[in-house]
Motif scaffolding. Structure first.
Motif, PDB file in Angstrom:
ATOM      1  N   LEU A 147       0.860  -1.178  -0.050  1.00 44.65           N
ATOM      2  CA  LEU A 147      -0.050   0.036   0.030  1.00 44.65           C
ATOM      3  C   LEU A 147       1.053   1.312  -0.046  1.00 44.65           C
ATOM      4  N   MET A 148       2.211   1.047   0.330  1.00 44.49           N
ATOM      5  CA  MET A 148       3.114   2.264   0.365  1.00 44.49           C
ATOM      6  C   MET A 148       3.612   2.698  -0.903  1.00 44.49           C
ATOM      7  N   SER A 149       4.017   3.963  -0.950  1.00 44.05           N
ATOM      8  CA  SER A 149       5.015   4.453  -2.111  1.00 44.05           C
ATOM      9  C   SER A 149       6.338   3.747  -2.175  1.00 44.05           C
ATOM     10  N   GLU A 150       6.768   3.972  -3.418  1.00 38.81           N
ATOM     11  CA  GLU A 150       8.160   3.235  -3.484  1.00 38.81           C
ATOM     12  C   GLU A 150       9.060   3.769  -2.580  1.00 38.81           C
ATOM     13  N   GLY A 151       9.007   4.839  -1.935  1.00 42.51           N
ATOM     14  CA  GLY A 151      10.120   5.455  -1.081  1.00 42.51           C
ATOM     15  C   GLY A 151      10.101   5.189   0.186  1.00 42.51           C
ATOM     16  N   ASP A 152       8.604   5.053   0.749  1.00 44.92           N
ATOM     17  CA  ASP A 152       8.224   4.568   2.073  1.00 44.92           C
ATOM     18  C   ASP A 152       8.708   3.128   2.130  1.00 44.92           C
ATOM     19  N   ALA A 154      11.081   1.387   0.460  1.00 50.52           N
ATOM     20  CA  ALA A 154      12.424   0.983   0.585  1.00 50.52           C
ATOM     21  C   ALA A 154      12.829   1.479   2.083  1.00 50.52           C
ATOM     22  N   ARG A 155      12.136   2.262   2.674  1.00 55.11           N
ATOM     23  CA  ARG A 155      12.652   2.693   4.233  1.00 55.11           C
ATOM     24  C   ARG A 155      12.419   1.536   4.938  1.00 55.11           C
ATOM     25  N   PHE A 156      11.508   0.736   4.845  1.00 54.83           N
ATOM     26  CA  PHE A 156      10.930  -0.475   5.577  1.00 54.83           C
ATOM     27  C   PHE A 156      11.720  -1.662   5.073  1.00 54.83           C
ATOM     28  N   GLY A 157      12.372  -1.795   4.112  1.00 53.57           N
ATOM     29  CA  GLY A 157      13.172  -2.894   3.603  1.00 53.57           C
ATOM     30  C   GLY A 157      12.475  -3.963   3.098  1.00 53.57           C
ATOM     31  N   GLU A 158      12.456  -3.985   1.874  1.00 53.86           N
ATOM     32  CA  GLU A 158      11.714  -5.184   1.523  1.00 53.86           C
ATOM     33  C   GLU A 158      12.610  -6.392   1.120  1.00 53.86           C
ATOM     34  N   ARG A 159      13.040  -7.083   2.051  1.00 57.67           N
ATOM     35  CA  ARG A 159      13.900  -8.236   1.998  1.00 57.67           C
ATOM     36  C   ARG A 159      13.610  -9.330   2.651  1.00 57.67           C
ATOM     37  N   GLU A 160      14.104 -10.270   2.436  1.00 55.38           N
ATOM     38  CA  GLU A 160      13.427 -11.812   2.828  1.00 55.38           C
ATOM     39  C   GLU A 160      13.813 -11.674   4.174  1.00 55.38           C
ATOM     40  N   GLY A 161      12.480 -11.853   4.874  1.00 54.40           N
ATOM     41  CA  GLY A 161      12.523 -12.175   6.372  1.00 54.40           C
ATOM     42  C   GLY A 161      12.604 -10.674   7.118  1.00 54.40           C
ATOM     43  N   ALA A 162      12.267  -9.692   6.440  1.00 54.23           N
ATOM     44  CA  ALA A 162      12.003  -8.349   6.956  1.00 54.23           C
ATOM     45  C   ALA A 162      10.968  -8.484   7.920  1.00 54.23           C
TER      46      ALA A 162
END
Length: 171
Positions: A147-152, A154-162
């Motif tokens: 639901l978030m914008s790209e910038g936001d 990225a801040r929360f870290g779209e990574r495995e296990g995040a």
């Protein structure tokens, strides 16, 4: 014809989407309302709480970065910051690399107030997480990221296990 329980495979139907929107509004209202008695006692509003929460999560955040996170006008943020500074909850400093930047951090009183404001909210979210279970919590996190914008995002870290306990938050 056997009946099956579980999630509706037709989750993209108009009614399901509208219900999700309504549920987001109601959940946000109820989470925010947890802090209202404390805010009222201090003569503050939800805008003050948002600023305290963001500054608590990122001490030393610049006013420019806070404006970007909150998506509010400079005038609106300036009013809230003035009230929080005058109340002894937030202090402003200068950037280390760029002295023109204004940085923000909570005072001891501000940190105590932020903890008191978010205590009931954290308890409500923790209870909901416990009831839903780890898999549902990770799914909910993925939905929120979506639901978030790209910038936001990225801040929360779209990574495995995040988002799992013990992992570092992405910046």
């Amino acid at each position: 014809m056997p009946t099956t329980s579980g999630p509706n495979p037709l989750f993209l139907r108009e009614e399901e989407l509208r219900q999700a929107m309504e549920m987001l509004f109601v959940a946000q209202r109820d989470v925010a309302a947890q802090a209202d008695p404390v805010l009222d006692r201090h003569g503050l509003g939800r805008a003050h709480h948002r600023v305290l929460a963001f500054v608590a999560r990122e001490p030393g955040i610049t006013v420019t970065a806070l404006l970007d996170r909150l998506k509010v006008t400079k005038q609106s943020l300036s009013r809230v910051l003035s009230e929080l500074s005058e109340g002894g909850y937030v202090e402003q400093g200068r950037g280390l690399r760029d002295r023109r930047q204004r940085t923000l951090k909570l005072t001891e009183a501000g940190a105590a107030l932020e903890r008191e404001l978010s205590e009931r909210q954290r308890a409500l979210i923790a209870r909901a997480y416990r009831e839903a279970g780890a898999e549902a919590v990770e799914g909910f996190r993925r939905v929120l990221l979506g639901l978030m914008s790209e910038g936001d995002r990225a801040r929360f870290g779209e990574r495995e296990g995040a988002g799992r306990a013990g992992t570092a938050r992405g910046r």
